[in-house]
Each structure stands twice: as structure tokens, then as C-alpha cells.
Design an enzyme around this catalytic site. Structure first.
Site, PDB file in Angstrom:
ATOM      1  N   ASP A  68       0.692  -3.787   8.438  1.00 39.65           N
ATOM      2  CA  ASP A  68       0.902  -3.253   7.093  1.00 39.65           C
ATOM      3  C   ASP A  68      -0.363  -2.638   6.484  1.00 39.65           C
ATOM      4  OD1 ASP A  68       2.067  -2.614   4.758  1.00 39.65           O
ATOM      5  OD2 ASP A  68       2.543  -4.642   4.121  1.00 39.65           O
TER       6      ASP A  68
ATOM      7  N   GLU B 286      12.386  -6.308   3.372  1.00 36.24           N
ATOM      8  CA  GLU B 286      11.864  -6.918   2.141  1.00 36.24           C
ATOM      9  C   GLU B 286      12.912  -6.930   1.027  1.00 36.24           C
ATOM     10  OE1 GLU B 286       8.145  -4.817   1.408  1.00 36.24           O
ATOM     11  OE2 GLU B 286       7.092  -6.170   2.784  1.00 36.24           O
TER      12      GLU B 286
ATOM     13  N   GLU C 183      -3.930   0.067  -1.133  1.00 34.95           N
ATOM     14  CA  GLU C 183      -3.384  -1.277  -1.349  1.00 34.95           C
ATOM     15  C   GLU C 183      -4.270  -2.367  -0.756  1.00 34.95           C
ATOM     16  OE1 GLU C 183       0.612  -1.840   0.030  1.00 34.95           O
ATOM     17  OE2 GLU C 183       0.567  -3.991  -0.323  1.00 34.95           O
TER      18      GLU C 183
HETATM   19  O1  GCW Z   1       2.585  -2.781   2.037  1.00 40.07           O
HETATM   20  C1  GCW Z   1       3.803  -3.257   1.572  1.00 40.07           C
HETATM   21  C2  GCW Z   1       3.697  -3.334   0.102  1.00 40.07           C
HETATM   22  C3  GCW Z   1       5.008  -3.208  -0.637  1.00 40.07           C
HETATM   23  C4  GCW Z   1       5.735  -1.975  -0.107  1.00 40.07           C
HETATM   24  C5  GCW Z   1       5.967  -2.161   1.383  1.00 40.07           C
HETATM   25  C6  GCW Z   1       6.629  -0.963   2.030  1.00 40.07           C
HETATM   26  C7  GCW Z   1       7.144  -0.413  -1.235  1.00 40.07           C
HETATM   27  O2  GCW Z   1       3.050  -4.523  -0.245  1.00 40.07           O
HETATM   28  O3  GCW Z   1       4.727  -3.087  -2.004  1.00 40.07           O
HETATM   29  O4  GCW Z   1       6.933  -1.721  -0.793  1.00 40.07           O
HETATM   30  O5  GCW Z   1       4.737  -2.339   2.039  1.00 40.07           O
HETATM   31  O6  GCW Z   1       5.927  -0.200   2.677  1.00 40.07           O
HETATM   32  O7  GCW Z   1       7.828  -0.796   1.915  1.00 40.07           O
END
Ligand code: GCW
Length: 658
Positions: free
Chosen positions: A346, A267, A374
Site C-alpha cells: 500500500d 475495505e 499518505e
Molecule cells: O492507502 C489506502 C488508504 C485508503 C484508501 C485505500 C485505497 C481510498 O489508506 O484511504 O482508500 O488505500 O487505495 O483504496
């Protein structure tokens, strides 16, 4: 108005210990914490901290033949005196809180002796806290409880009293490591390693007396951005020297520093790929800097293509971590832990286990969960996640009779221990976690990391007993509201493991097609005939082939794939009949009506607690349940309407679908 809620350590929780004569024997910072706890409890409840003479309770930290684990403790009796023994301060602290949780039963129940030791050596909370407020993510990335308790105004807070209370809460549930900053490391956060190190020292001093070692998230580009080198190539000698020197400076300041956490080539975070190196090259350069001091690098496996084209059906985000990491098994140094998100996508409400957990027998693995909600309601929704974690930790990737996920993390399967890690849900909110009932997730994470075999209901019982003691009606109502709340959340959101359907970016509230044409690799592929992602070997992305037997075959076939994961693994027609006997489309309707009704019942049950829980708790939860019901209504109606429009199949029970 409430200043800071005591969470599960109100003064009342210490009555049984505090009303007795207690002796504490031993030295060191963590034993000093136990002594201070006893002094406070006895002052409150009329007992005494005694040096000699008769005692009702002895807490003894001293060497013991045959015991090697400083985190273990033995509870027993000597005559009428209850005794806790440990060879290390942390063990004594955990033994003390074991007694606190037991209350009077600790003094009247079985005489022991009974040894308790953590099932996991590493029990870690990661904070996604930013030093500087991020323009999009704010102070705490995916934080739903206000600002950071560590940082304000671009620096480490001058007043760390809130951190002290937090460290005390974590020590009481056995958490022994904390990552202090976001894995997305910005310029201000990078400085924690160098310029801001004196402030990290202050934080480490606050955690140390509670048996907790601190970690920093670092940027792979730090040799360039902080060190001024032309490259961060892990095989470049100057880069290696920079990490070695910088790390030595950290240990000179914090001798018990835990090590690094790192998100690399993920990312947008920098990583070894820029130099044509792999993750093992990257991890090992950090590991070699940490090794002389006994430090560990937690290298995250959350690596995937976040610039995917939705038209490309061959790329599958679920496959990515395994594709990247499994071939590197055996290439990591012994002080590298590969930190794997529990699910392959995720932190959705429902995912299968990440196949990486079963694919790297020569690598230390940590399993990562998300206490911060989240994708599970932003701590506006009651969503008690302990049953989810319990299920995943107890999952057996190689089938019955074989090791569990917790066994892998604890080093009982093949490679030595990695650990159990979770992203914290704490902020500077007066209730710590925004939603007062989300405190139970933090508590439950610590308890399950200690022993994954604990029943979720028993863990919740402990939390209620400490936090809202003495009222069976409150206890019963909280169980009714919380025990099944994860499944309730699952019912009114994305169906049958398909995931997402949340508002993009925010990840709260429904947007069924919100991610459907995005670059994030998170699709459900609903059309007029059916829904779900074909991840089979026969006709799909081949993801099922990343699992060992028996799951590679169970997931492959709709005959054996568990209902709750059907749409994660298969694209099926709406008329496909589940093992439950219902069609997929009818299941979607039924669960969305049911989940919504359950939230309505939760709110009614909670309303009955007026006057039985503190007014500020009652009011906060009451307000949040209004929002949860509003949001669940939106979820129910948008999901039901979407699938009715797509499929044209009416609800067999004729309920209102808009
Ligand atoms: O779930 C996602 C999140 C990001 C996060 C990423 C991760 C810290 O949307 O905000 O970044 O995972 O785990 O690195």
C-alpha cells in the site's frame, strides 16, 4: 496575501513565446486553449498573436500524412520560423508547452524536425475527493492540501475558476484523464452518476479544452442504492439494463466521458462477491454498459482481507491481489483495465513491484501511484517521489532485456495499454499541494507518465526552471534539498522495506508497533532475535513464487535479495550482514541518524534561500521543515530505541539511543 500560487505556469514562464509573433492555425476546443495561451502570453510580453504576415512561431493543427496520434507533435523550422505541427488539439497543446519549457532554446537550438509522442496513452489522476465531508476522512481522503477544489458544502462548487486553473496545469504536463471522486463512494458521491450529473457536465466542460476526459468512481451497489433494484448481481438482466441505461444517460450529457473507476470488494466497498460472482463478472457488466460509447472501466486490484487476525501467519496481504486477479487473466472484456497499485501492500516508501503486473498478459493493466503523500510525510515533509516512480516504471519483472513496467502499462509487452494512474495531491490550499515543493511531484508525475525514461533530475530542472526561474543558486539549493529526499525519508522511517510502523489510521509519524496486532495485515514481526516478514517459498508465505524468473529466485534468497527490500521478503537475525557490509541492526541505527541529519541539512540549505524565493513560499517551507525535523527526530529516536530494547545490541558508534 497570496491568492492562488501559479505553480509551474507563472507569467514569466511564457516570456520566450510571448515576446514573439505567433500564429495559431486550427479549430476545436483545445486549439482554442492554445490560442488563448498565446494571446495572454503575447499581451504580457510584448509579442503578437497574428493571423497573417511574418511569424516567429507557427502552431498548426492540421491533418498530416502518416501521423495518427492526436497527442503527438512535431517541432521544426521553416526558414527562421519555428513550427509546431499536430493533427489534434491535444498534440498542439503539448507542443506549445514543450516550447514553453524549453524557453529561448526552443528558438535558438536545433532545427529539428523532431517528433514527440506520449509513451503512455492513458495518463490519469484520481481524486479521492468526497462531495460530502466524511466524518473521519474529511473532504479529501488522504488529502493534505485543504478541501476539495471540486466540491464544497455537499455540492459541486458554483465557482469553478480554481478547477479551470487546475485543468490548465494538468494539460500543460500531458495528463489526459481525471477521476473526479473518491473510490470509497458514499451516498452523496454516488449521486454524481444521476442527480448530480448536470454538475459533472460542468466539470467535464472545464477539463475538455485541456484535452482531459473525466471519469467517475462508482459504487458496485448503485443498482440497489440509486436504482432501487433488489440486487446488484452482475449477471442479473435487470442489473445489466440498469447499468446500460444509466451509462447511456451519462454519455448523452458528456459524449467524451472517460468511463468508471471502481473499488469493489475492498475495505468495505460493495462488490460481486456478495452474489458469488468474481471480479471479471463485476467488471464486465460495467464494461458492456460503457462499450457502445468507447468508455473504459478501471477496476482496482486493491483487494485483500482487511479483517485479518494477526495471530494467523499463513495469510499474507502482499499475496492478495495476485491470488484474486491472476486466475482471471483473459476473462476481462477489452474495455476493462485492471488498475494495480505499484506495490503489493500500500504505497509505502519502499516496496517491490506488485507481481500482478507480470501475471496477466491477456489483461490491460494500469499501474497506480500515489502523488498524495499518505505514507510519505503528508506533504509536511519534503519527499520528492519522482525517483521512486521512475525506478518502478523502469523495473523489468522478467529481467534484463525484457519489457519494463512502463512497457506493460503502455501496451508494449503483451496486452493493449492500460495506463499510468496516480492519486492527486491537490486541494484548495493556496499552494495547491500544501507543501509548495510537493508541486514538483504533481508536475513530475505528468512528465514521467508522458515519458518514463526522463531522468528525475531533468524533470526537476524543468519544474524549477518554470517555477523559480533565473537564479542558479535557487536551482542548486532545490536540487540539494529535493533530489535525494525520498531516500532521506526512507532512512528515518521503516527500515529495509518492512513498511508501516506509522501511527494507525493517520499514517503520519512513528508508531513502531502501531499496526503489529491489528487486523490490517501489516506486520514486521520484530522479536529479540530478528525482524522482517518471511515471504519465501521455502519457509514463509510463498509470496516470492508470485514473481516470474529471475525475481522469484532473487527475492527468495538473502544472498540475492536487494538490501533495501530484505525485510519485506525475509525475517533475519539482527546480526545478518547486508550486501553493504553492515549488520541489519547497525544499518537501522546508521540510517536513522543519517536521515535525521539530512533533514537538518535540508533546513539549513533552505534557510539560505531567504530573499531569493517569494516570501510566502519561504515562510511556508521554513515552517514545514521545522515540523519535518521534529517528526524525523521522533522517528529516529523511536525506531532506534525500539530496536535497541528488542535486540540489546548497542550502536557500534556509541551515539545516543534513549
Ligand atoms: O492507502 C489506502 C488508504 C485508503 C484508501 C485505500 C485505497 C481510498 O489508506 O484511504 O482508500 O488505500 O487505495 O483504496
Amino acid at each position: 496575501m497570496l491568492d492562488v500560487h501559479p505553480a509551474w505556469l507563472p507569467a514569466s514562464a511564457f516570456r520566450s513565446v510571448g515576446s514573439r509573433r505567433v500564429r495559431v492555425v486550427g479549430d476545436g476546443p483545445v486549439v482554442a486553449t492554445v490560442r488563448a495561451e498565446v494571446a495572454a502570453a503575447t499581451a504580457e510580453h510584448g509579442g503578437a498573436l497574428v493571423d497573417d504576415g511574418p511569424a516567429d512561431l507557427e502552431l498548426v493543427c492540421a491533418p498530416e500524412d502518416g501521423e495518427t496520434d492526436p497527442e503527438a507533435f512535431v517541432v521544426g523550422r521553416a526558414g527562421r520560423t519555428a513550427v509546431v505541427r499536430a493533427i489534434g488539439g491535444p498534440g498542439l497543446l503539448y507542443g506549445f508547452h514543450h516550447l514553453v519549457r524549453q524557453g529561448e532554446a526552443a528558438f535558438t537550438g536545433e532545427a529539428g524536425p523532431q517528433r514527440h509522442a506520449p509513451r503512455q496513452p492513458v495518463r490519469m489522476l484520481d481524486h479521492w475527493d468526497n462531495v460530502a465531508v466524511h466524518p473521519v476522512m474529511g473532504q479529501v481522503e488522504r488529502g493534505y492540501s485543504g478541501g476539495s477544489i471540486f466540491y464544497a458544502d455537499g455540492v459541486v462548487r458554483a465557482d469553478l475558476s480554481r478547477v479551470r486553473s487546475y485543468a490548465r496545469l494538468l494539460g500543460s504536463i500531458g495528463v489526459n484523464r481525471v477521476g473526479l471522486n473518491n473510490v470509497n463512494v458514499g451516498p452523496a458521491e454516488a449521486g454524481l452518476l444521476t442527480d448530480l450529473l448536470p454538475d459533472v457536465v460542468r466539470l467535464a466542460e472545464v477539463f475538455r479544452p485541456h484535452g482531459i476526459r473525466v471519469h467517475l468512481s462508482v459504487s458496485f451497489a448503485a443498482p440497489v442504492t440509486l436504482g432501487g433494484l433488489p440486487t446488484a448481481d452482475p449477471l442479473d438482466p435487470a442489473v445489466r439494463d440498469w447499468w446500460a441505461r444509466t451509462t447511456a444517460d451519462v454519455y448523452a450529457a458528456i459524449p467524451d466521458f472517460g468511463g468508471y473507476v471502481i473499488k469493489a470488494d475492498s475495505e468495505g466497498q460493495p462488490g460481486p462477491f456478495a452474489y458469488g460472482r468474481d471480479h471479471a463478472d463485476g467488471a464486465n457488466v460495467l464494461a458492456r454498459a460503457l462499450a457502445p460509447f468507447g468508455g473504459t472501466v478501471f477496476w482496482r486490484a486493491f483487494v485483500y482481507d482487511h479483517h485479518q487476525d494477526w495471530r494467523d501467519r499463513s495469510t499474507d496481504r502482499a499475496r492478495a491481489a495476485h491470488d484474486h486477479f491472476a486466475p482471471l487473466d483473459g476473462a476481462f472484456d477489452p474495455n476493462v483495465v485492471v488498475q494495480v497499485k505499484a506495490g503489493p501492500m500500500d504505497f509505502q516508501a519502499r516496496e517491490p513491484l506488485s507481481p500482478v503486473v507480470a501475471a496477466m498478459p491477456r489483461t490491460r493493466l494500469a499501474v497506480e501511484f500515489q502523488v498524495t503523500q499518505e505514507y510519505t510525510g503528508h506533504q509536511k515533509h519534503v519527499c520528492h517521489l519522482v525517483p521512486q516512480w521512475r525506478e518502478m516504471l523502469g523495473f523489468r519483472p522478467w529481467g534484463e532485456g525484457e519489457p519494463t513496467v512502463a512497457d506493460v502499462a503502455a501496451g508494449r509487452a503483451a496486452a493493449p495499454a492500460g495506463g499510468v494512474v496516480a492519486v492527486s495531491n491537490v486541494g484548495d490550499d493556496p499552494f495547491w499541494t500544501g507543501h509548495p515543493l510537493a508541486q514538483a511531484n504533481l508536475f513530475g508525475f505528468g512528465r514521467l507518465a508522458w515519458d518514463e525514461r526522463l531522468a528525475p533530475e531533468a524533470v526537476l530542472d524543468e519544474w524549477i526552471g518554470l517555477t523559480y526561474p533565473g537564479d542558479p543558486a535557487v536551482c542548486q539549493a532545490l536540487h540539494e534539498i529535493m533530489d535525494g529526499s525520498w531516500l532521506t525519508y526512507e532512512r528515518y522511517t521503516a527500515p529495509l522495506g518492512v513498511g508501516f510502523m506509522v501511527r494507525p489510521g493517520l499514517h503520519y509519524g512513528p508508531a513502531v508497533d502501531g499496526y503489529e496486532y491489528s487486523r490490517w495485515g501489516t506486520y514486521h514481526f520484530a522479536d529479540r532475535d530478528g525482524v522482517g516478514v518471511d515471504r519465501t517459498r521455502a519457509t514463509g508465505t510463498g509470496f516470492t513464487g508470485q514473481y516470474p524468473a529471475p525475481w522469484r529466485d532473487r527475492y527468495e534468497s538473502t544472498d540475492t535479495c536487494p538490501d533495501e527490500l530484505l525485510l519485506f521478503f525475509h525475517h533475519v537475525p539482527y546480526g545478518h550482514v547486508l550486501h553493504s557490509g553492515t549488520t541489519v541492526i547497525q544499518h537501522i541505527y546508521d540510517t536513522h541518524f543519517a536521515g535525521h541529519d539530512e533533514v537538518r541539512r535540508m533546513a539549513a540549505t533552505w534557510a539560505g534561500l531567504e530573499g531569493r524565493v517569494p516570501a510566502e513560499v519561504f515562510d511556508r517551507v521554513t515552517g514545514l521543515l521545522v515540523e519535518q525535523l521534529r517528526c524525523a527526530t521522533e522517528w529516529r529516536d523511536q525506531v532506534n530505541t525500539y530496536f535497541w530494547r528488542k535486540s540489546g545490541v548497542p550502536d557500534a558508534r556509541g551515539r545516543t539511543i534513549h
